[in-house]
Motif scaffolding. Structure first.
Motif, short mmCIF file in Angstrom:
data_model
loop_
_atom_site.label_atom_id
_atom_site.label_comp_id
_atom_site.label_asym_id
_atom_site.label_seq_id
_atom_site.Cartn_x
_atom_site.Cartn_y
_atom_site.Cartn_z
N TRP A 91 158.17 44.17 51.17
CA TRP A 91 158.54 45.49 51.63
C TRP A 91 157.81 46.52 50.77
CZ3 TRP A 91 161.68 41.40 52.22
CH2 TRP A 91 162.52 41.33 53.33
N THR A 93 154.77 50.07 50.69
CA THR A 93 153.70 50.86 51.29
C THR A 93 152.35 50.37 50.78
OG1 THR A 93 153.88 52.50 49.51
CG2 THR A 93 155.17 52.91 51.52
N LYS A 113 156.65 43.83 55.77
CA LYS A 113 157.46 45.01 56.08
C LYS A 113 156.84 46.25 55.44
CE LYS A 113 160.71 42.53 58.11
NZ LYS A 113 160.97 42.61 59.56
N THR A 115 155.39 50.00 55.58
CA THR A 115 155.60 51.23 56.34
C THR A 115 154.48 52.22 56.04
OG1 THR A 115 157.00 52.11 54.56
CG2 THR A 115 158.10 50.95 56.35
N THR A 136 153.69 44.23 61.30
CA THR A 136 154.09 45.13 60.22
C THR A 136 154.95 46.25 60.80
OG1 THR A 136 152.27 46.73 60.41
CG2 THR A 136 151.84 44.70 59.15
N LEU A 137 155.34 47.18 59.95
CA LEU A 137 156.10 48.36 60.39
C LEU A 137 155.23 49.61 60.36
CD1 LEU A 137 159.49 47.72 58.54
CD2 LEU A 137 158.85 47.06 60.87
N LEU A 138 153.91 49.45 60.26
CA LEU A 138 153.03 50.62 60.28
C LEU A 138 153.13 51.32 61.63
CD1 LEU A 138 149.83 49.23 58.50
CD2 LEU A 138 151.74 50.54 57.53
N SER A 139 153.05 52.63 61.61
CA SER A 139 153.29 53.41 62.83
C SER A 139 152.32 54.59 62.90
CB SER A 139 154.73 53.92 62.84
OG SER A 139 154.99 54.72 61.69
N SER A 159 152.82 45.86 65.78
CA SER A 159 153.28 46.86 64.84
C SER A 159 153.86 48.03 65.64
CB SER A 159 152.14 47.29 63.91
OG SER A 159 151.73 46.19 63.09
N ARG A 160 153.75 49.24 65.15
CA ARG A 160 154.39 50.37 65.84
C ARG A 160 153.43 51.52 66.08
NH1 ARG A 160 160.34 50.54 62.74
NH2 ARG A 160 160.92 48.38 63.26
#
Length: 453
Positions: A91, A93, A113, A115, A136-139, A159-160
């Protein structure tokens, strides 16, 4: 992309992560500083994936780090994972200080995880030729200047990421692999593919694209082997130009709004092995495919096809393992269907047709059969006389004309639906709900009403 073999990839990362070009005890200070800054941005590392990332040690021996020449880090491949599959994850960045690793040729962040937005440090790496950001949770949007990269492999899937595909992506003329699937991308698919002379795989599935397919996809015919545009809101007819994709082995256009008849030119697609067109608005008959190696996976379900029978080119395929022809206008007897290799079937779903006969040959002989679904047909046979293979996990033969008793051998299944048939007698002890046995002639016992003495 759905086809990635992440298990093999992870093993390779572990093996390669130990490679060093010399016996040095330290590494270049810029590389060390950039990597330790990345570690500082990680807030959780439950399995200690980065535990050997320690100042003053050779970073070429750290987890996920590969050095090929000059003791400089050339590949950064951090593979976390789904803890339910026995893998750890991270988790946090992504530190912009990774730009210090100026010799990087490949960057891969998978099952993490993480962001934040698209990592801008990638634009500062002059030798970069592979980017893989997956699960991943990249958006946020894909940067408008994505086309300034000089890469051959771009994967930003599962991802996002949001918004349209930037038109500058047409400048990525060296691409051999482009995967943007499994995000929240919108708009139409841009007409940007004419310059991609080496592209072999294109995945834009599982997004929110709309409109028709751009003409420039036709220019990919000489090289493309994998095309996934599934689970969008694409419309129009399936273009005739797809019949020129002689190297194509996987085509997935499922869960869109494609309509009309199939181009007869599809008969020329000799290399197709995985074909998925389900959940569209396609009509009429289906072309006879002349396949070099047969079909492995075929799903034409939930359209308006009128096949009448299971096609001969399916029946004669020696390697078919997944066949789904739900609601395809099939009117035949299973007794007349003689596939050349029953034992190859893994999934078989022929629900919502007019199929009669006895499935005993398939259920008794298909040694690896995991799922057998044939609800809403006219099957007529004695259920108690079947010998179910140990591999079978899912059985749905609801809404047929099945009679006899429910055998105890079905208790080991994961899912079962025998409702709306003519079964009778006392039920064996199972874990299934009453709905699995509802609306039969005279079944009794738990979870239904007790049997009368």
């Amino acid at each position: 992309m759905n086809s990635f073999s992440y298990t093999i990839f992870f093993a390779a990362v572990i093996a390669l992560g130990c490679l060093t070009s010399t016996g040095a005890t330290t590494c270049h200070p810029d590389d060390e500083a950039g990597l330790l800054a990345f570690k500082a941005g990680i807030t959780r590392d439950p399995l200690g994936l980065l535990s050997n990332w320690k100042k003053g040690t050779n970073c070429c021996s750290w987890f996920g780090i590969i050095c090929i020449t000059d003791d400089r880090v050339t590949e950064l491949r951090i593979f976390g994972g789904d803890t339910s599959l026995g893998r750890g994850t991270l988790w946090g960045t992504i530190s912009p200080s990774l730009a210090k690793l100026e010799h990087l040729e490949a960057v891969s962040f998978t099952y993490l995880k993480l962001t934040g937005s698209f990592p801008q440090f990638l634009f500062k790496l002059p030798k970069l030729n592979l980017i893989r950001i997956s699960d991943t949770l990249l958006s946020g949007p894909i940067p408008a200047n994505i086309g300034t990269l000089k890469i051959g492999d771009l994967t930003l899937d599962n991802s996002r990421f949001t918004g349209p595909i930037p038109s500058s992506i047409s400048n990525l003329t060296r691409l051999t692999w482009l995967s943007l699937g499994g995000n929240r991308l919108t708009g139409t698919i841009p007409d940007v593919f004419k310059s991609m002379k080496e592209l072999r795989a294109l995945d834009l599935g599982r997004n929110r694209f709309s409109g028709t397919l751009p003409l420039s996809i036709a220019s990919l015919a000489p090289t493309l082997t994998y095309l996934d545009l599934s689970q969008n809101n694409l419309s129009g007819t399936i273009p005739n130009y797809l019949s020129r994709f002689k190297a194509l082995s996987t085509l997935d256009l499922s869960r869109n709004q494609f309509s009309g008849v199939m181009p007869m030119g599809f008969a020329k697609l000799a290399s197709i092995f995985h074909l998925r067109l389900s959940h569209n608005l396609l009509t009429g008959s289906f072309p006879t495919l002349n396949l070099t190696s047969g079909i492995g996976s075929l799903d034409l379900s939930y359209n308006y096809f009128h096949l009448n029978t299971i096609p001969k080119w399916v029946t004669t395929s020696p390697s078919i393992y997944n066949l789904k022809l739900v609601k395809c206008g099939i009117n035949m007897s299973l007794d007349d269907w003689l596939p050349v290799n029953i034992k190859s079937f893994y999934y078989l779903d022929l629900s919502e047709n007019e199929i009669s006969g006895n499935p005993a040959r398939f259920i008794n002989q298909a040694g690896v059969l995991d799922e057998f679904q044939m609800s809403g047909n006219k099957l007529r046979f004695d259920l108690g006389k079947l010998n179910f293979t140990k591999s079978l996990k899912i059985l749905d033969i609801s809404r047929n004309l099945v009679f006899g008793k429910v055998p105890a051998s079905l208790a080991g299944l994961k899912k079962l639906n025998l409702s709306q048939n003519h079964l009778c007698g006392k039920l064996p002890l199972t874990k299934f709900p009453a709905s699995a046995f509802a609306n039969n002639d005279c079944l009794c016992g738990f979870p239904l009403s007790p049997c009368k003495s």
